[in-house]
Enzyme design. Structure first.
Site, PDB file in Angstrom:
ATOM      1  N   ASN A  10      42.413  32.872  42.486  1.00  0.00           N
ATOM      2  CA  ASN A  10      43.157  31.871  42.397  1.00  0.00           C
ATOM      3  C   ASN A  10      44.145  32.272  40.447  1.00  0.00           C
ATOM      4  O   ASN A  10      44.065  32.873  39.760  1.00  0.00           O
ATOM      5  CB  ASN A  10      42.437  30.531  41.898  1.00  0.00           C
ATOM      6  CG  ASN A  10      42.036  30.298  43.546  1.00  0.00           C
ATOM      7  OD1 ASN A  10      42.382  30.383  44.762  1.00  0.00           O
ATOM      8  ND2 ASN A  10      40.606  29.542  43.044  1.00  0.00           N
ATOM      9  N   ASP A  12      44.981  30.526  38.010  1.00  0.00           N
ATOM     10  CA  ASP A  12      45.089  29.040  37.097  1.00  0.00           C
ATOM     11  C   ASP A  12      45.612  28.782  36.435  1.00  0.00           C
ATOM     12  O   ASP A  12      45.916  29.482  35.331  1.00  0.00           O
ATOM     13  CB  ASP A  12      43.617  29.091  36.378  1.00  0.00           C
ATOM     14  CG  ASP A  12      41.971  29.172  37.309  1.00  0.00           C
ATOM     15  OD1 ASP A  12      42.303  29.460  38.743  1.00  0.00           O
ATOM     16  OD2 ASP A  12      41.448  29.245  36.914  1.00  0.00           O
ATOM     17  N   GLY A  38      39.464  32.200  40.332  1.00  0.00           N
ATOM     18  CA  GLY A  38      39.155  32.244  41.836  1.00  0.00           C
ATOM     19  C   GLY A  38      37.677  32.468  41.229  1.00  0.00           C
ATOM     20  O   GLY A  38      37.280  33.272  40.559  1.00  0.00           O
ATOM     21  N   GLY A  40      35.943  34.099  43.011  1.00  0.00           N
ATOM     22  CA  GLY A  40      35.764  35.258  43.538  1.00  0.00           C
ATOM     23  C   GLY A  40      36.008  36.251  42.404  1.00  0.00           C
ATOM     24  O   GLY A  40      35.359  37.451  42.046  1.00  0.00           O
ATOM     25  N   ASN A  42      36.655  35.718  39.830  1.00  0.00           N
ATOM     26  CA  ASN A  42      35.506  35.916  38.445  1.00  0.00           C
ATOM     27  C   ASN A  42      34.515  36.702  39.093  1.00  0.00           C
ATOM     28  O   ASN A  42      34.069  37.324  37.303  1.00  0.00           O
ATOM     29  CB  ASN A  42      35.409  34.250  38.001  1.00  0.00           C
ATOM     30  CG  ASN A  42      36.874  33.309  37.465  1.00  0.00           C
ATOM     31  OD1 ASN A  42      38.087  34.370  37.032  1.00  0.00           O
ATOM     32  ND2 ASN A  42      36.584  32.129  37.678  1.00  0.00           N
ATOM     33  N   THR A 241      35.238  26.772  31.780  1.00  0.00           N
ATOM     34  CA  THR A 241      35.539  27.108  33.274  1.00  0.00           C
ATOM     35  C   THR A 241      34.996  28.599  32.877  1.00  0.00           C
ATOM     36  O   THR A 241      35.308  29.156  31.959  1.00  0.00           O
ATOM     37  CB  THR A 241      37.166  27.035  33.339  1.00  0.00           C
ATOM     38  OG1 THR A 241      37.897  25.756  32.999  1.00  0.00           O
ATOM     39  CG2 THR A 241      37.910  27.012  34.898  1.00  0.00           C
ATOM     40  N   ASP A 245      30.856  31.601  36.612  1.00  0.00           N
ATOM     41  CA  ASP A 245      30.998  32.540  37.538  1.00  0.00           C
ATOM     42  C   ASP A 245      30.575  33.956  36.732  1.00  0.00           C
ATOM     43  O   ASP A 245      29.746  34.665  36.709  1.00  0.00           O
ATOM     44  CB  ASP A 245      32.550  33.098  37.400  1.00  0.00           C
ATOM     45  CG  ASP A 245      32.867  31.799  38.110  1.00  0.00           C
ATOM     46  OD1 ASP A 245      31.982  31.336  39.273  1.00  0.00           O
ATOM     47  OD2 ASP A 245      34.393  31.082  38.213  1.00  0.00           O
ATOM     48  N   GLY A 279      40.149  30.114  28.780  1.00  0.00           N
ATOM     49  CA  GLY A 279      40.533  30.998  30.601  1.00  0.00           C
ATOM     50  C   GLY A 279      39.456  31.157  31.038  1.00  0.00           C
ATOM     51  O   GLY A 279      37.936  31.243  30.536  1.00  0.00           O
TER      52      GLY A 279
HETATM   53  O1  RIB Z   1      34.741  28.744  38.369  1.00  0.00           O
HETATM   54  C1  RIB Z   1      35.997  28.319  37.782  1.00  0.00           C
HETATM   55  C2  RIB Z   1      37.117  28.817  38.699  1.00  0.00           C
HETATM   56  O2  RIB Z   1      37.087  27.912  40.286  1.00  0.00           O
HETATM   57  C3  RIB Z   1      38.528  28.841  38.094  1.00  0.00           C
HETATM   58  O3  RIB Z   1      38.903  30.312  37.531  1.00  0.00           O
HETATM   59  C4  RIB Z   1      39.520  28.250  39.769  1.00  0.00           C
HETATM   60  O4  RIB Z   1      40.241  29.189  40.412  1.00  0.00           O
HETATM   61  C5  RIB Z   1      38.262  27.754  40.712  1.00  0.00           C
HETATM   62  O5  RIB Z   1      38.271  28.478  41.540  1.00  0.00           O
END
Ligand code: RIB
Length: 304
Positions: A10, A12, A38, A40, A42, A241, A245, A279
């Site tokens: 993604n 962001d 995204g 995936g 990350n 955020t 991940d 980020g």
């Molecule tokens: O887990 C964070 C992610 O969730 C962000 O980077 C965003 O793109 C969403 O997929």
């Protein structure tokens, strides 16, 4: 062991806001930044920074080249990311002063993954290679089923949660990594005691290892019938955020080489570092940074 992350990529769009926008409200943001993201992407970067040989599979539109460059810079193989006419997936992220966020997703190219594409990618992987998936792409069941047929262990981060889609997939899972809200949704009830929640979850995916993240309360790992607990590290959160991940990638990498308790500590340290930076993907620390942070923490714990 090689890792294949079949997941989302993604763009962001991150807005700093005084509070999350309310129904009917027009709200000014104080800053705007564009990041790679995204779940995936990350998680692939977290796995690679943690030291795993990592492949990413997925799809981007014509404007998604910088996502591939970021993956390659982290050492991720992107040969299985295809280009499509459909625009790249994106996320609109509001980031509040306490570092909390809320996210609006547009799936875009992440939703063009077909069974044929899945079969083509998985043909390049073999028994013992790890598959890691989340819930931001299409054909998830097919991808997981094909991986199991090839003898690959399957790790699932069931996010974003869609109970009806994800609950039936749990018997295919070898490692489940989720937060408390997702765990309660999967179970269909909430439980105050996190350990009880973990044991209840283990009945839905017998034999699986399950990691439960609890934010400021730390994390739990259910492994071979035993439960390991790790307290959270005290840090000042700037942006949460991608913390989950980071935890996911580091935990899976850690479990391939360390005892469960050490893997859990490594993953928690990496996630703690990630929340101190803005980020998603750019905030994921390297293994070196994580180990340095851990040894500083051990020294501080020894003094206390
Ligand atoms: O887990 C964070 C992610 O969730 C962000 O980077 C965003 O793109 C969403 O997929």
């Amino acid at each position: 062991m090689r890792a294949l992350v079949f997941g989302s990529l993604n763009i962001d769009y991150v807005y700093q806001v005084p509070h999350f926008v309310q129904r009917g409200e027009t709200l000014a943001s104080s800053s705007f930044q564009r990041f790679c993201g995204g779940k995936g992407l990350n998680q692939a970067i977290a796995l690679a920074r943690a030291g795993m040989q990592t492949w990413m599979a997925g799809a981007v539109g014509t404007e998604g080249d910088f996502l591939l460059e970021e993956l390659r810079r982290a050492g991720v193989n992107t040969a299985h990311v295809c280009r499509s006419e459909t625009p790249t997936g994106h996320a609109i992220i509001q980031n509040s002063p306490d570092g909390d966020n809320c996210i609006l997703l547009y799936g875009g190219a992440n939703r063009i993954i077909s069974t044929e594409m899945a079969a083509e990618v998985l043909a390049d992987f073999r028994a013992g290679d790890l598959l890691l998936v989340q819930n931001e792409i299409s054909s998830l069941r097919e991808i997981m089923t094909l991986a199991k047929e090839r003898g690959m262990p399957v790790a699932l981060n069931p996010s974003p949660m869609e109970t009806e889609t994800l609950r039936p997939l749990l018997p295919l899972v070898d490692v489940l990594i989720l937060n408390r809200v997702e765990a309660s949704q999967l179970l269909g009830r909430s439980m105050d005691d996190a350990e009880q929640l973990l044991y209840a979850l283990s009945t839905l995916c017998p034999g699986a290892q399950i990691a439960l993240t609890l934010g400021a309360e730390g994390a739990l790992l259910y492994h071979d019938g035993a439960c390991f607990r790790q307290a959270s590290f005290p840090v000042k959160a700037v942006d949460t955020t991608g913390a989950g991940d980071t935890f996911t990638g580091y935990l899976l990498a850690g479990l391939t080489e360390e005892e469960p308790a050490a893997a859990l500590r490594l993953a928690s340290a990496a996630a703690a570092l990630a929340v101190t930076r803005p980020g998603a993907a750019p905030a994921i620390p390297t293994r070196e940074e994580t180990l340095r942070f851990l040894s500083e923490q051990s020294r501080a714990e020894a003094v206390i």
